[in-house]
Design an enzyme around this catalytic site. Structure first.
Site, mmCIF file in Angstrom:
data_model
loop_
_atom_site.group_PDB
_atom_site.id
_atom_site.type_symbol
_atom_site.label_atom_id
_atom_site.label_comp_id
_atom_site.label_asym_id
_atom_site.label_seq_id
_atom_site.Cartn_x
_atom_site.Cartn_y
_atom_site.Cartn_z
ATOM 1 N N ARG A 1 5.066 0.502 -23.496
ATOM 2 C CA ARG A 1 5.941 0.152 -22.383
ATOM 3 C C ARG A 1 7.222 0.963 -22.523
ATOM 4 O O ARG A 1 7.413 1.656 -23.506
ATOM 5 C CB ARG A 1 6.242 -1.350 -22.314
ATOM 6 C CG ARG A 1 6.187 -2.168 -23.538
ATOM 7 C CD ARG A 1 7.265 -1.871 -24.563
ATOM 8 N NE ARG A 1 8.599 -2.006 -24.000
ATOM 9 C CZ ARG A 1 9.669 -1.405 -24.492
ATOM 10 N NH1 ARG A 1 9.578 -0.613 -25.561
ATOM 11 N NH2 ARG A 1 10.852 -1.578 -23.941
ATOM 12 N N GLY A 2 8.071 0.868 -21.507
ATOM 13 C CA GLY A 2 9.274 1.691 -21.484
ATOM 14 C C GLY A 2 9.041 2.894 -20.579
ATOM 15 O O GLY A 2 8.030 3.591 -20.714
ATOM 16 N N ALA A 3 9.964 3.139 -19.658
ATOM 17 C CA ALA A 3 9.727 4.142 -18.619
ATOM 18 C C ALA A 3 9.361 5.527 -19.164
ATOM 19 O O ALA A 3 8.334 6.087 -18.779
ATOM 20 C CB ALA A 3 10.941 4.223 -17.691
ATOM 21 N N ARG B 1 1.603 -0.183 -13.536
ATOM 22 C CA ARG B 1 2.985 -0.674 -13.608
ATOM 23 C C ARG B 1 3.768 -0.058 -12.452
ATOM 24 O O ARG B 1 4.134 1.123 -12.517
ATOM 25 C CB ARG B 1 3.653 -0.289 -14.944
ATOM 26 C CG ARG B 1 3.003 -0.806 -16.221
ATOM 27 C CD ARG B 1 3.074 -2.320 -16.381
ATOM 28 N NE ARG B 1 4.398 -2.887 -16.311
ATOM 29 C CZ ARG B 1 5.248 -2.969 -17.340
ATOM 30 N NH1 ARG B 1 4.905 -2.481 -18.536
ATOM 31 N NH2 ARG B 1 6.433 -3.535 -17.193
ATOM 32 N N GLN C 1 11.430 -8.344 -26.134
ATOM 33 C CA GLN C 1 11.450 -6.941 -26.573
ATOM 34 C C GLN C 1 12.660 -6.638 -27.450
ATOM 35 O O GLN C 1 12.587 -5.790 -28.340
ATOM 36 C CB GLN C 1 11.446 -6.005 -25.363
ATOM 37 C CG GLN C 1 10.160 -6.008 -24.557
ATOM 38 C CD GLN C 1 10.237 -6.918 -23.352
ATOM 39 O OE1 GLN C 1 10.918 -7.956 -23.381
ATOM 40 N NE2 GLN C 1 9.550 -6.561 -22.279
ATOM 41 N N ASP D 1 14.300 1.547 -15.644
ATOM 42 C CA ASP D 1 12.922 1.856 -15.259
ATOM 43 C C ASP D 1 12.868 2.670 -13.976
ATOM 44 O O ASP D 1 11.895 3.379 -13.737
ATOM 45 C CB ASP D 1 12.129 0.561 -15.093
ATOM 46 C CG ASP D 1 11.791 -0.048 -16.439
ATOM 47 O OD1 ASP D 1 10.692 0.210 -16.934
ATOM 48 O OD2 ASP D 1 12.654 -0.750 -17.007
ATOM 49 N N ASN E 1 15.899 -2.432 -13.970
ATOM 50 C CA ASN E 1 15.688 -2.514 -15.420
ATOM 51 C C ASN E 1 15.185 -3.923 -15.751
ATOM 52 O O ASN E 1 15.019 -4.775 -14.868
ATOM 53 C CB ASN E 1 16.992 -2.205 -16.168
ATOM 54 C CG ASN E 1 16.751 -1.961 -17.648
ATOM 55 O OD1 ASN E 1 15.847 -1.206 -18.019
ATOM 56 N ND2 ASN E 1 17.522 -2.592 -18.505
ATOM 57 N N LYS E 2 14.932 -4.163 -17.007
ATOM 58 C CA LYS E 2 14.377 -5.445 -17.454
ATOM 59 C C LYS E 2 15.183 -6.616 -16.900
ATOM 60 O O LYS E 2 16.408 -6.566 -16.824
ATOM 61 C CB LYS E 2 14.356 -5.484 -18.986
ATOM 62 C CG LYS E 2 13.762 -6.744 -19.599
ATOM 63 C CD LYS E 2 12.363 -7.046 -19.063
ATOM 64 C CE LYS E 2 11.402 -5.900 -19.265
ATOM 65 N NZ LYS E 2 10.078 -6.164 -18.616
#
Length: 399
Positions: free
Chosen positions: A53-55, A105, A236, A277, A287-288
């Site tokens: 995960r993570g852009a 995603r 996370q 993201d 973002n998150k």
């Protein structure tokens, strides 16, 4: 030739022995385990289940996914190996894989960007092979194994896709190091930095974006101290960011997400640094979930709020944050902590994975090419246009 620098955190994603190898982030911090994905289905499942995960990491993973599809098609694995595949057959397999990868995603724009960048390289190689085939067909000595033959064209596409995926991955690490250096200038010596979710090496191929800024500041001798938001519901921050900072030897303290306002009110936060993201053309930032709340708190308390994101995360085709799709994940993630259920059975829950922070709350956006400041519609476009290795974030629809 790739220069491999020693790093306490291994690459999050790489090509290894015909497979896409990932750090399986579902197992951290308990153990460092690698996951080898040998099919596109396996890779899609790894993305959907947050093994990766993570852009920026998703951008590289998507690129490698296209390369994997090309490799499988070029060797005839997906067709049973009964006939030599053509370059066009390999590209069709890559295009089908691209659609499936992008759908896993929807919020992180890097995923689509990485997929399309490698797919474009495969399509260019196929076009070149077609040109070679036309010239070769007029030769008296012809063979499917020749440079323009079916086998040769398929191999050229496979090779081009993998080479582009490797370039993309290497570029990610170089970009993050440059981004970190630009961002470190914003961090004062001894600063108390609050960060949210995980925007470190694990969210990229290596080094990190928001944590890259903190890491670069530490490497410059500024000894920052970090507040790590736990980042509910998947934790996370607690699981991944704390693990990274521990490995890097950077002083950090884990806090509950709801403690951020109290820390700012007591003067214990000098700066907030988060990842992204997707960044819309006007500077709105997806973002998150929980990032928007932090930005509001930071604005109220006069704390600078910085977003660290490479230019590949800037989506000029999306005018404002209202156009960014926000992924909703399983309610079960909210109802559980790890494997333990904390809500009554059958109780409803809503699980938006991201929120959108208005550009007006963002002090600056840190990229590998420097800082973007308001007005963002001008500064972001200027940075993206100065990045010659980038591709447009919107590919034309295929026939």
């Amino acid at each position: 030739m790739r220069v491999v620098e020693e790093d306490p955190i291994p690459r999050t994603v790489e090509w290894r022995d015909g497979a896409v190898r990932l750090i399986d982030q579902r197992d951290l911090p308990g153990r460092l385990r690698f996951l080898d994905c040998r099919t596109v289905d396996e890779l899609c499942e790894a993305i959907s289940s947050l093994a990766v995960r993570g852009a920026p990491a998703l951008g590289a993973t998507g690129g490698y996914g296209v390369a994997l599809a090309c490799a499988l098609a070029a060797t005839g694995t997906e067709s049973g190996g009964h006939r030599a595949p053509s370059a066009a057959t390999v590209v069709r397999a890559a295009a089908e894989a691209a659609d499936r990868l992008i759908a896993t995603r929807p919020t992180a724009v890097n995923l689509a960007w990485g997929v399309r960048r490698v797919l474009a390289a495969a399509e260019a190689a196929a076009s070149a092979a077609a040109g070679s085939a036309a010239a070769f067909s007029s030769s008296p000595a012809r063979s499917d194994a020749g440079p323009g033959g079916a086998g040769g064209g398929a191999e050229a596409v496979r090779r081009a896709a993998l080479e582009e995926a490797e370039r993309l991955a290497d570029q990610d690490v170089a970009d993050n190091r440059a981004l970190g250096r630009h961002g470190a200038a914003l961090v004062q010596a001894g600063a108390q930095v609050l960060t949210h979710c995980n925007a470190g090496a694990l969210a990229c191929v290596g080094y990190g974006t928001a944590l890259g800024v903190i890491r670069a500041a530490a490497e410059a001798g500024k000894t920052p101290r970090v507040w790590v938001d736990e980042t509910r519901p998947v934790l996370q921050g607690a699981r991944l960011t704390a693990w990274e900072l521990d490995r890097l030897g950077i002083a950090a303290t884990l806090v509950a997400d709801v403690m951020a306002g109290s820390l700012m009110a007591s003067g214990d936060v000098d700066v907030v640094v988060v990842g992204a993201d997707r960044v819309a053309a006007n500077g709105d930032v997806a973002n998150k979930i929980g990032t928007y709340s932090l930005a509001v708190l930071a604005a109220h308390h006069g704390v600078p709020f910085y977003v660290a994101a490479p230019t590949s995360t800037i989506d000029l085709a999306t005018p404002t944050g209202a156009g960014i799709p926000v992924e909703e994940r399983s309610p079960d993630e909210v109802c559980r902590v790890g494997r333990a259920r904390v809500a009554p059975p059958g109780f409803s829950a809503l699980n938006r994975a991201f929120d959108v922070t208005p550009a007006a709350l963002v002090t600056a956006i840190v990229t590998e090419l420097g800082l973007a400041r308001p007005p963002y519609d001008k500064s972001l476009r200027r940075l993206v246009e100065a990045a010659p290795h980038r591709l447009p974030l919107r590919a034309p629809a295929r026939e």
